[in-house]
Design an enzyme around this catalytic site. Structure first.
Site, short mmCIF file in Angstrom:
data_model
loop_
_atom_site.label_atom_id
_atom_site.label_comp_id
_atom_site.label_asym_id
_atom_site.label_seq_id
_atom_site.Cartn_x
_atom_site.Cartn_y
_atom_site.Cartn_z
CG PHE A 157 -44.14 -12.19 7.57
CD1 PHE A 157 -45.23 -12.04 8.42
CD2 PHE A 157 -42.87 -12.20 8.15
CE1 PHE A 157 -45.06 -11.90 9.80
CE2 PHE A 157 -42.69 -12.05 9.52
CZ PHE A 157 -43.79 -11.90 10.34
CE LYS A 181 -38.78 -12.27 -2.86
NZ LYS A 181 -39.46 -12.91 -1.70
CD GLU A 184 -39.83 -16.32 1.26
OE1 GLU A 184 -40.08 -15.14 0.96
OE2 GLU A 184 -38.76 -16.67 1.81
CB SER A 234 -35.20 -9.01 9.09
OG SER A 234 -34.51 -9.72 8.08
CB CYS A 289 -41.40 -2.30 11.04
SG CYS A 289 -42.30 -1.05 10.15
CD GLU A 391 -37.90 -6.49 14.22
OE1 GLU A 391 -37.12 -7.05 13.43
OE2 GLU A 391 -38.74 -5.64 13.85
P1 NAD Z 1 -37.17 -10.98 5.91
O1 NAD Z 1 -36.02 -10.07 5.93
O2 NAD Z 1 -37.01 -12.37 6.39
O3 NAD Z 1 -37.77 -11.11 4.41
C1 NAD Z 1 -38.04 -9.97 3.64
C2 NAD Z 1 -37.84 -10.30 2.17
O4 NAD Z 1 -36.48 -10.68 1.97
C3 NAD Z 1 -38.71 -11.46 1.69
O5 NAD Z 1 -39.23 -11.14 0.43
C4 NAD Z 1 -37.74 -12.62 1.62
O6 NAD Z 1 -38.06 -13.53 0.59
C5 NAD Z 1 -36.41 -11.95 1.33
N1 NAD Z 1 -35.28 -12.69 1.92
C6 NAD Z 1 -35.27 -13.40 3.07
N2 NAD Z 1 -34.05 -13.92 3.29
C7 NAD Z 1 -33.27 -13.55 2.25
C8 NAD Z 1 -31.89 -13.79 1.92
N3 NAD Z 1 -31.10 -14.50 2.69
N4 NAD Z 1 -31.43 -13.22 0.79
C9 NAD Z 1 -32.22 -12.48 0.00
N5 NAD Z 1 -33.52 -12.25 0.26
C10 NAD Z 1 -34.04 -12.76 1.38
O7 NAD Z 1 -38.35 -10.24 6.71
P2 NAD Z 1 -39.77 -10.81 7.14
O8 NAD Z 1 -39.58 -11.78 8.25
O9 NAD Z 1 -40.55 -11.20 5.96
O10 NAD Z 1 -40.46 -9.47 7.71
C11 NAD Z 1 -40.32 -9.05 9.03
C12 NAD Z 1 -39.25 -7.99 9.16
O11 NAD Z 1 -39.57 -6.87 8.33
C13 NAD Z 1 -39.15 -7.41 10.56
O12 NAD Z 1 -37.80 -7.29 10.91
C14 NAD Z 1 -39.80 -6.05 10.45
O13 NAD Z 1 -39.39 -5.10 11.40
C15 NAD Z 1 -39.42 -5.66 9.07
N6 NAD Z 1 -40.28 -4.62 8.54
C16 NAD Z 1 -39.76 -3.36 8.42
C17 NAD Z 1 -40.54 -2.33 7.96
C18 NAD Z 1 -39.98 -0.94 7.85
O14 NAD Z 1 -40.61 -0.09 7.22
N7 NAD Z 1 -38.81 -0.65 8.40
C19 NAD Z 1 -41.87 -2.56 7.59
C20 NAD Z 1 -42.38 -3.87 7.70
C21 NAD Z 1 -41.56 -4.89 8.18
#
Ligand code: NAD
Length: 508
Positions: A157, A181, A184, A234, A289, A391
């Site tokens: 997000f 994808k 959401e 994450s 991140c 985090e």
């Molecule tokens: P998230 O992991 O909750 O969601 C990321 C994606 O995974 C979304 O598209 C979501 O729909 C999908 N998803 C969520 N739960 C799922 C499940 N159980 N099974 C399959 N798919 C699932 O992350 P977020 O809250 O949207 O974003 C924040 C996180 O992203 C933070 O931890 C941040 O550090 C990380 N991030 C990392 C980088 C990097 O380059 N390392 C860059 C940006 C953000």
């Protein structure tokens, strides 16, 4: 049309085979304007059936797209770049509305995304293979990079425009087709940008969008026609994506969460350091991140740094970002996330750390339902505390006071993550020791957020990345291509010792 409008609420559609279509899902999740808490869109929870349609469209389109000469594919990117620039402000406003970051932050993030498209415009010269003549008698050898087929991007997000743009401009220019994808929580910017890609001339089915959460993601990971998966999100989900994706035979690059350490040496320029640290810790409300979320002042640096930082950060204006440009910091993404961030501060306090600046008390008068929390500084934290290890992903900076640079590097050594780490110092030898030994993949020396630009890879380490080839830069091209090596022998005369007649003539 990417969306259907009923009152002020948008219903998101899928992009499949060049058409915006309804999802087969009957359930929807809500997208909020985090500044006000209002629902601005509904996004289908996503179905395996949606994924099957999108992957099929991408699979069919691949047969033709892979035959399009690479310079023509790059020309689509040149037109896309021009359209992104022409619509820059609208995209930034869309990002702010669905994510909550300030307009200045949104604009900067769109700019970073455009730079990836600029990089993609140069892929014809970066994708070239290698060759060697006469590797054995009469034998020449060459490698050529081929696209993989259907590639997938699953994004978080926190950067609604930029993170998807890290992926598909590179994948498409290399000759792949793509299914995105988006998160959401923030699907709108991706859909707006997709309209521009269509205008730029991307053929039907080459770029597709599906929505939803776990069901859509699992269907993508399991689909036999998907060749590669790029994920950002994450750490627990990143690990899951890597394990499940590779188990199903896909190439996976999976970027996870982070805890980025910032060492402050006593000889650092304290004014500059405080400004950089404030921007790093509290920029984008800490939802980055690469946010500097853990300060490690060395020796007497702490006594100077903490009061200066508190004095500066308490002046930050917290407010709505969807109207005007007066706020220095906006809300966090959802009510649920606000609760999580507050809960982490409570936990730090309960574990014995000192709250030097408390953002929990912040109220925004004209937006009582927005998800606001002010900048928070948690001083005298200890390495074993959750505010140091985990985090938080909010505007919260924990401070662990260290006696020596080796102690500070030692804190990093025990960290689960390994995205970024920064040192502020005027000492070349301290900077060198830090750069060489700190256990993280992206290093800043007097730079608050060492997030690489498009030409360099995003080199997270440890549990901040699962896979081999990172996102962005030349590694991005390697990830989205497979090499073919060809060894060629042309028989010459019977002896196998061909003598070039012209060469012979020249010797006379
Ligand atoms: P998230 O992991 O909750 O969601 C990321 C994606 O995974 C979304 O598209 C979501 O729909 C999908 N998803 C969520 N739960 C799922 C499940 N159980 N099974 C399959 N798919 C699932 O992350 P977020 O809250 O949207 O974003 C924040 C996180 O992203 C933070 O931890 C941040 O550090 C990380 N991030 C990392 C980088 C990097 O380059 N390392 C860059 C940006 C953000």
């Amino acid at each position: 049309m990417a969306v259907t409008q009923s009152s002020a609420v948008t219903t998101c559609k899928l992009l499949v085979g060049g058409e915006w279509i309804d999802s087969s899902a009957t359930e929807f999740s809500e997208v909020f304007n985090p500044s006000t808490g209002e629902v601005i869109a509904k996004v289908p929870v996503g179905k395996t059936d949606d994924v099957n349609k999108a992957v099929q469209a991408a699979k069919e389109a691949f047969l033709e797209w892979r035959e399009v000469p690479i310079v023509e594919r790059a020309r689509v990117m040149f037109r896309f770049k021009a359209l992104l620039e022409a619509n820059y402000e609208e995209i930034a406003r869309c990002v702010t509305r669905e994510h909550g970051k300030t307009l200045a932050e949104a604009r900067a993030s769109v700019q970073r995304g455009i730079e990836v498209v600029e990089f993609a415009c140069g892929i014809p010269s970066l994708i070239m293979g290698e060759s060697m003549e006469n590797i054995a008698r009469n034998v020449d050898c060459e490698t050529i990079r081929h696209p993989l087929g259907v590639c997938v991007g699953i994004t978080p997000f926190n950067f609604p425009a930029m993170v998807p743009l890290w992926m598909y401009p590179v994948a498409l220019t290399c000759g792949n087709t793509f299914v995105l994808k988006p998160s959401e929580k923030v699907p709108l910017a991706s859909m707006l940008i997709a309209e521009l890609l269509i205008k730029a001339g991307i053929p039907k089915g080459v770029f597709n969008i599906v929505h939803g959460g776990k069901e859509s993601v699992d269907a993508l990971l399991e689909h036999p026609d998907v060749r590669a998966v790029s994920f950002v999100g994450s750490t627990p989900i990143a690990k899951y994506i890597y394990e499940k994706g590779t188990k199903h035979g896909k190439r996976v690059q999976s970027a996870g969460g982070a805890k980025n350490h910032i060492i402050i040496m006593p000889d650092a320029d304290m004014e500059q350091t405080v400004q950089a640290l404030q921007a790093s810790a509290f920029g984008c409300a800490g939802e980055r991140c690469m946010a500097g979320s853990l300060a490690l002042p060395v020796g007497e640096a702490a006594d100077q740094l903490v009061p200066m930082l508190v004095k500066s950060a308490e002046k930050m204006r917290i407010g709505r970002t969807d109207v005007g440009e007066n706020a220095d910091m906006g809300p966090v993404i959802t009510a649920q996330h606000l609760k999580h961030v507050r809960g982490m501060i409570d936990k730090g306090e309960a574990e014995g750390a000192k709250i030097a600046l408390d953002g929990r008390t912040v109220k925004v008068a004209d937006a009582p339902n927005g998800y606001f929390i002010g900048p928070t500084v948690i001083d005298q934290a200890k390495p074993e505390m959750s505010v140091v290890k985990d985090e938080i992903f909010g505007p919260v900076l924990s401070v662990v006071r260290c006696e020596t640079i080796q102690d500070a590097i030692g804190v990093g050594e025990k960290c689960e993550f390994g995205n970024g780490a920064v040192i502020f110092t005027n000492s070349g030898s301290a900077a060198r020791e830090f750069k060489r030994y700190f256990n993280a993949g992206m290093i800043g020396i007097n730079v608050g957020v060492p997030a690489p630009m498009a030409w360099f890879p995003f080199t997270g380490w440890n549990h901040s990345f699962f896979g081999d080839l990172h996102i962005q830069g030349r590694e991005g091209i390697q990830f989205y291509t497979q090499q073919k090596m060809t060894m060629t022998r042309w028989f010459s005369d019977k002896s196998g010792k061909f003598q070039d007649p012209i060469w012979k003539a020249r010797q006379k």
